[in-house]
Enzyme design. Structure first.
Site, short mmCIF file in Angstrom:
data_model
loop_
_atom_site.label_atom_id
_atom_site.label_comp_id
_atom_site.label_asym_id
_atom_site.label_seq_id
_atom_site.Cartn_x
_atom_site.Cartn_y
_atom_site.Cartn_z
N TYR A 292 0.88 -1.14 0.10
CA TYR A 292 -0.04 -0.09 0.16
C TYR A 292 0.70 1.20 0.20
CZ TYR A 292 -3.01 3.58 2.24
OH TYR A 292 -3.54 4.85 2.71
N ASP B 295 -1.63 -6.60 9.29
CA ASP B 295 -2.72 -5.34 8.92
C ASP B 295 -3.86 -6.24 8.28
OD1 ASP B 295 -4.24 -3.63 7.83
OD2 ASP B 295 -2.82 -2.22 7.65
N ILE C 137 -7.08 -5.13 8.00
CA ILE C 137 -8.47 -4.30 7.70
C ILE C 137 -9.50 -4.77 6.39
CG2 ILE C 137 -7.21 -2.42 8.62
CD1 ILE C 137 -7.04 -1.27 5.63
N LYS D 189 -12.97 -0.49 5.82
CA LYS D 189 -13.23 -1.44 4.58
C LYS D 189 -14.16 -2.28 4.81
CE LYS D 189 -9.52 1.00 3.35
NZ LYS D 189 -9.66 1.81 2.39
#
Length: 473
Positions: free
Chosen positions: A145, A230, A232, A275
């Protein structure tokens, strides 16, 4: 005498990345079906707008909650006053239950080990402050990202060392790539404090396998470091293989001896409702850790980015409604699957393929065959044409630190079906025009060759070079 700090005047935020520049171009000329039908369509923003109606229906059925009432009586003043930065117990309980439910209830979370933050951005940066000092490093698999260059590095001074992953194995993390990244950090005199992965991956839209996750745990055990997962996008997994949380792997490992038990203190999970629930504007993120010192420090740091009491109250009621959450998770995944199929189908009609994905709000799209050479300069040329001529904002792979030119992240969940169909029509026309121009150039070269017999040897060498370039693409 300088009047501003180094931080204020430095250029290390990452705002000059093509990832953010594409947003800026979109904002100058945003597509609107009525007001600006020839504008740029935003396909560089990973927002989930497919299930807003489910949330809105719940709010309409629960007006007291939306109006900050309890048993018909206003609690506005209660919520408006100062709240302890530990967070509302009712919300923390509802959040950990939702996290467990989105993981199929194969793992549970203790609300006493969760820290609330203003989104995943804040959660990741807070963990950097807790786990590393300025000049130390974390290893990240590529592509990653683009915002991590800002979130992890800008204020903390922590360095990122890429774990180089390639398309040869669908960008999976390998042990050799981990070791090579660690050696590269040593060459740069960087002390590596841990590994950070996104699972499901942004930008790949894929989930990590059990083998990869076990390999990561073995790696941090051997190197005596931390692991941040992570997660999410955990609730966006819409097809097999399913999502496996790092916490589930820890639960499955039965070989945890006394010497291995400390691994639990070195694995940390980042989560958010941006998200899965499509609420990035609510700024709700979380850190989950079994490390009491990390939880205590992160809780103190959370005072710089609290989640409002009003938001916590509303969402504690929404997430506490199990009938709603079960229906939402199931229906949202169905809608994501359908929309992703629409994108893949539209791209295939344009002669473009994607990495096989099973999660996320985007696809990792292979446009290597559209490059005029196998270089990142050619990737940027193609990207500019897609932004300015096709009028689609997509994210080039180089902004995600991909090692191979020609890959792009394309988002599909932040627009209507009609807008997505228009985007695919524009892209298909662009590819067709590019192919027509390519054929015209070939015909022109052939005609020139027949008229210039004396240059036949030169033309043969040129054609051979062209063939090699085609093979590289």
């Amino acid at each position: 005498m300088k009047l501003l700090s180094r931080k204020a005047t430095c250029n290390t935020h990452g705002q000059d990345s093509s990832y953010f520049l594409g947003w800026q171009e979109y904002e100058k000329n945003p597509y609107d079906e009525v007001l600006n039908p020839k504008g740029i369509i935003q396909m560089g923003l990973a927002e989930n707008q497919l299930s807003f109606d489910l949330v809105e229906t719940w709010l309409a059925k629960n007006p007291d909650v939306a109006g900050f009432k309890r048993d018909g009586k206003s609690i506005f003043r209660e919520l408006a006053l100062f709240q302890d930065y530990h967070g509302l117990p009712s919300f923390k309980k509802a959040l950990v239950d939702f996290m467990a439910e989105s993981r199929g209830n194969r793992v549970t979370f203790d609300r006493n080990h969760i820290v609330l933050t203003a989104g995943a951005t804040s959660a990741n940066e807070t963990l950097m402050f807790c786990l590393a000092d300025q000049g130390e490093a974390f290893l990240l698999p590529t592509p990653y990202y683009p915002g991590f260059d800002r979130d992890l590095k800008w204020r903390t001074g922590v360095e990122i060392v890429p774990i180089q992953c390639t398309s040869s194995n669908n960008f999976q993390v390998t042990e050799s790539a981990l070791q090579e990244a660690h050696e590269e950090a040593k060459k740069r005199n960087l002390r590596v404090k841990g590994v950070l992965v996104t699972n499901p991956s942004n930008p790949l839209g894929t989930t990590m396998s059990r083998n990869e996750l076990n390999m990561l745990i073995d790696f941090i055990k051997d190197k005596d470091m931390h692991l941040i997962s992570d997660e999410i996008y955990s609730g966006t997994v819409f097809s097999s293989p399913g999502f496996v949380s790092i916490m589930e792997i820890l639960k499955e490992r039965n070989d945890l001896k006394d010497s291995d038990a400390q691994i639990l203190n070195r694995v940390h999970v980042v989560y958010s409702l941006s998200k899965d629930l499509g609420l990035p504007g609510f700024r709700v993120g979380a850190i989950y850790s079994e490390n009491d010192i990390v939880v205590a420090a992160a809780t103190k740091m959370s005072s710089f980015g609290l989640v409002s009491s009003q938001t916590q109250y509303l969402l504690s009621a929404m997430l506490g409604d199990k009938k709603f959450t079960r229906n939402y998770i199931s229906e949202n995944q169905k809608r994501l699957k359908r929309r992703q199929k629409m994108l893949v189908s539209g791209l295939q009609k344009a002669g473009i393929n994607c990495l096989k994905t099973n999660a996320g709000l985007f696809s990792w799209v292979d446009m290597r065959h559209l490059l005029h050479s196998n270089t990142f300069e050619a990737e940027m040329e193609l990207w500019k044409k897609i932004v300015y001529e096709v009028r689609l904002n997509i994210s080039p792979g180089s902004s995600c630190h991909c090692t191979e030119p020609g890959w792009f992240r394309v988002c599909f969940a932040n627009m209507s079906e009609d807008t997505l169909n228009l985007a695919m029509k524009r892209l298909k026309n662009f590819v067709a025009d590019s192919n027509d121009k390519g054929c015209s150039n070939i015909r022109a070269q052939s005609s020139g060759t027949s008229r210039r017999k004396s240059l036949s040897n030169w033309v043969f060498r040129l054609s051979s070079r062209d063939r090699r370039e085609q093979e590289e693409r």
